[in-house]
Design a protein around this motif. Structure first.
Motif, PDB file in Angstrom:
ATOM      1  N   LEU A   1     151.740  33.238  28.876  1.00 43.24           N
ATOM      2  CA  LEU A   1     152.813  33.773  29.718  1.00 43.24           C
ATOM      3  C   LEU A   1     152.494  33.568  31.191  1.00 43.24           C
ATOM      4  O   LEU A   1     151.335  33.592  31.590  1.00 43.24           O
ATOM      5  CB  LEU A   1     152.982  35.273  29.453  1.00 43.24           C
ATOM      6  CG  LEU A   1     153.193  35.685  27.997  1.00 43.24           C
ATOM      7  CD1 LEU A   1     153.388  37.191  27.901  1.00 43.24           C
ATOM      8  CD2 LEU A   1     154.383  34.951  27.385  1.00 43.24           C
ATOM      9  N   CYS A   2     153.552  33.369  31.993  1.00 45.18           N
ATOM     10  CA  CYS A   2     153.415  33.331  33.451  1.00 45.18           C
ATOM     11  C   CYS A   2     154.447  34.294  34.019  1.00 45.18           C
ATOM     12  O   CYS A   2     155.637  34.034  33.958  1.00 45.18           O
ATOM     13  CB  CYS A   2     153.651  31.922  33.992  1.00 45.18           C
ATOM     14  SG  CYS A   2     153.670  31.888  35.805  1.00 45.18           S
ATOM     15  N   ARG A   3     153.960  35.387  34.568  1.00 49.06           N
ATOM     16  CA  ARG A   3     154.889  36.408  35.067  1.00 49.06           C
ATOM     17  C   ARG A   3     155.534  35.982  36.379  1.00 49.06           C
ATOM     18  O   ARG A   3     156.488  36.588  36.834  1.00 49.06           O
ATOM     19  CB  ARG A   3     154.170  37.739  35.230  1.00 49.06           C
ATOM     20  CG  ARG A   3     153.108  37.687  36.300  1.00 49.06           C
ATOM     21  CD  ARG A   3     152.301  38.942  36.412  1.00 49.06           C
ATOM     22  NE  ARG A   3     151.222  38.719  37.362  1.00 49.06           N
ATOM     23  CZ  ARG A   3     150.297  39.597  37.648  1.00 49.06           C
ATOM     24  NH1 ARG A   3     150.290  40.759  37.062  1.00 49.06           N
ATOM     25  NH2 ARG A   3     149.359  39.323  38.520  1.00 49.06           N
ATOM     26  N   CYS A   4     154.961  34.960  37.044  1.00 48.24           N
ATOM     27  CA  CYS A   4     155.507  34.508  38.326  1.00 48.24           C
ATOM     28  C   CYS A   4     156.625  33.486  38.163  1.00 48.24           C
ATOM     29  O   CYS A   4     157.223  33.081  39.153  1.00 48.24           O
ATOM     30  CB  CYS A   4     154.411  33.900  39.194  1.00 48.24           C
ATOM     31  SG  CYS A   4     153.086  35.046  39.592  1.00 48.24           S
ATOM     32  N   GLY A   5     156.869  33.029  36.949  1.00 50.36           N
ATOM     33  CA  GLY A   5     157.950  32.058  36.744  1.00 50.36           C
ATOM     34  C   GLY A   5     157.618  30.672  37.253  1.00 50.36           C
ATOM     35  O   GLY A   5     158.488  29.965  37.773  1.00 50.36           O
ATOM     36  N   THR A   6     156.376  30.248  37.117  1.00 51.02           N
ATOM     37  CA  THR A   6     155.951  28.936  37.616  1.00 51.02           C
ATOM     38  C   THR A   6     156.116  27.842  36.552  1.00 51.02           C
ATOM     39  O   THR A   6     155.584  26.751  36.703  1.00 51.02           O
ATOM     40  CB  THR A   6     154.469  29.014  38.056  1.00 51.02           C
ATOM     41  OG1 THR A   6     154.265  30.236  38.757  1.00 51.02           O
ATOM     42  CG2 THR A   6     154.083  27.889  38.993  1.00 51.02           C
ATOM     43  N   HIS A   7     156.882  28.155  35.513  1.00 52.46           N
ATOM     44  CA  HIS A   7     156.897  27.284  34.334  1.00 52.46           C
ATOM     45  C   HIS A   7     157.255  25.832  34.628  1.00 52.46           C
ATOM     46  O   HIS A   7     156.633  24.915  34.089  1.00 52.46           O
ATOM     47  CB  HIS A   7     157.854  27.860  33.287  1.00 52.46           C
ATOM     48  CG  HIS A   7     157.530  29.264  32.909  1.00 52.46           C
ATOM     49  ND1 HIS A   7     157.991  30.354  33.613  1.00 52.46           N
ATOM     50  CD2 HIS A   7     156.751  29.750  31.930  1.00 52.46           C
ATOM     51  CE1 HIS A   7     157.523  31.464  33.067  1.00 52.46           C
ATOM     52  NE2 HIS A   7     156.754  31.123  32.049  1.00 52.46           N
ATOM     53  N   MET A   8     158.250  25.606  35.477  1.00 55.82           N
ATOM     54  CA  MET A   8     158.681  24.222  35.710  1.00 55.82           C
ATOM     55  C   MET A   8     157.578  23.416  36.401  1.00 55.82           C
ATOM     56  O   MET A   8     157.379  22.242  36.121  1.00 55.82           O
ATOM     57  CB  MET A   8     159.968  24.183  36.536  1.00 55.82           C
ATOM     58  CG  MET A   8     161.171  24.806  35.829  1.00 55.82           C
ATOM     59  SD  MET A   8     161.371  24.232  34.114  1.00 55.82           S
ATOM     60  CE  MET A   8     161.873  22.542  34.372  1.00 55.82           C
ATOM     61  N   ARG A   9     156.865  24.059  37.294  1.00 57.29           N
ATOM     62  CA  ARG A   9     155.762  23.362  37.975  1.00 57.29           C
ATOM     63  C   ARG A   9     154.585  23.130  37.027  1.00 57.29           C
ATOM     64  O   ARG A   9     153.891  22.120  37.134  1.00 57.29           O
ATOM     65  CB  ARG A   9     155.321  24.150  39.207  1.00 57.29           C
ATOM     66  CG  ARG A   9     156.354  24.055  40.301  1.00 57.29           C
ATOM     67  CD  ARG A   9     155.913  24.781  41.543  1.00 57.29           C
ATOM     68  NE  ARG A   9     156.940  24.667  42.551  1.00 57.29           N
ATOM     69  CZ  ARG A   9     156.707  24.440  43.835  1.00 57.29           C
ATOM     70  NH1 ARG A   9     155.478  24.327  44.268  1.00 57.29           N
ATOM     71  NH2 ARG A   9     157.684  24.341  44.693  1.00 57.29           N
ATOM     72  N   ILE A  10     154.368  24.068  36.157  1.00 58.50           N
ATOM     73  CA  ILE A  10     153.298  23.880  35.159  1.00 58.50           C
ATOM     74  C   ILE A  10     153.643  22.702  34.248  1.00 58.50           C
ATOM     75  O   ILE A  10     152.800  21.844  33.967  1.00 58.50           O
ATOM     76  CB  ILE A  10     153.079  25.179  34.354  1.00 58.50           C
ATOM     77  CG1 ILE A  10     152.508  26.273  35.273  1.00 58.50           C
ATOM     78  CG2 ILE A  10     152.169  24.936  33.151  1.00 58.50           C
ATOM     79  CD1 ILE A  10     152.459  27.669  34.666  1.00 58.50           C
ATOM     80  N   LEU A  11     154.897  22.638  33.853  1.00 57.01           N
ATOM     81  CA  LEU A  11     155.353  21.525  33.014  1.00 57.01           C
ATOM     82  C   LEU A  11     155.123  20.202  33.753  1.00 57.01           C
ATOM     83  O   LEU A  11     154.595  19.234  33.190  1.00 57.01           O
ATOM     84  CB  LEU A  11     156.844  21.731  32.710  1.00 57.01           C
ATOM     85  CG  LEU A  11     157.534  20.772  31.768  1.00 57.01           C
ATOM     86  CD1 LEU A  11     156.906  20.814  30.376  1.00 57.01           C
ATOM     87  CD2 LEU A  11     159.030  21.127  31.663  1.00 57.01           C
TER      88      LEU A  11
END
Ligand code: FES
Ligand code: FES
Length: 158
Positions: A130-140
């Motif tokens: 989980l990423c609570r900061c919403g960095t998902h697109m950058r992680i992808l």
């Protein structure tokens, strides 16, 4: 008991039920893996055990005597980051950074078994973290970059 972490074997004297995360942080001084939930639900504590991503907060050390454990410290250093770390830096794929070590280890497990993952495969592989900061697109984006860089390095190496 003996515990092999990042290629080094350590003699440790702890209760066999002690979670791996505590041993890494408190006995071996390896602080990259983080304590988030302590319940196997967030992924902040993710490490590799025999190349598979695992929640170190719920893994007792007694199960690990013959295993090879890898933590983020094995992927590179601040001055000499490995390709996955470099890709996370280039993609600016962290805000608070609490999830980042776990995300990188989960991505490392994926890229070891599947060097050319699709976006769907990356998303599926990272789902337990989980990423609570919403960095998902950058992680992808970072994992995509890392896959390309690692593939190019492998091809250049023959
Ligand atoms: S701290 Fe291990 S899964 Fe959350
Ligand atoms: S960057 Fe803050 S939890 Fe992911």
């Amino acid at each position: 008991m003996k515990l092999t972490v990042n290629g080094q074997t350590h003699d440790i004297d702890v209760d066999p039920d002690t979670p791996l995360l505590y041993v890494l942080r408190e006995d071996l001084g390896l602080n990259a893996a983080k304590y988030g939930c302590g319940l196997g639900q967030c992924g902040a504590c993710t490490v590799l055990i025999d190349n598979r991503a695992a929640f170190s907060c719920v893994t007792p050390v007694v199960a690990l005597e013959d295993k090879h454990i890898l933590t983020l410290e094995s992927l590179g250093t601040a001055t000499n980051p490995g390709p996955l770390q470099r890709a996370f830096i280039d993609a600016q794929a962290a805000q608070c950074g609490y999830c980042t070590a776990g995300m990188m280890l989960r991505a490392e497990a994926l890229l070891r078994r599947n060097p050319r993952p699709s976006d769907v495969e990356i998303r599926t592989a990272l789902q337990p973290n989980l990423c609570r900061c919403g960095t998902h697109m950058r992680i992808l984006s970072a994992v995509r970059r890392a896959a390309v860089a690692m593939q190019a390095a492998a091809e250049a190496g023959g």
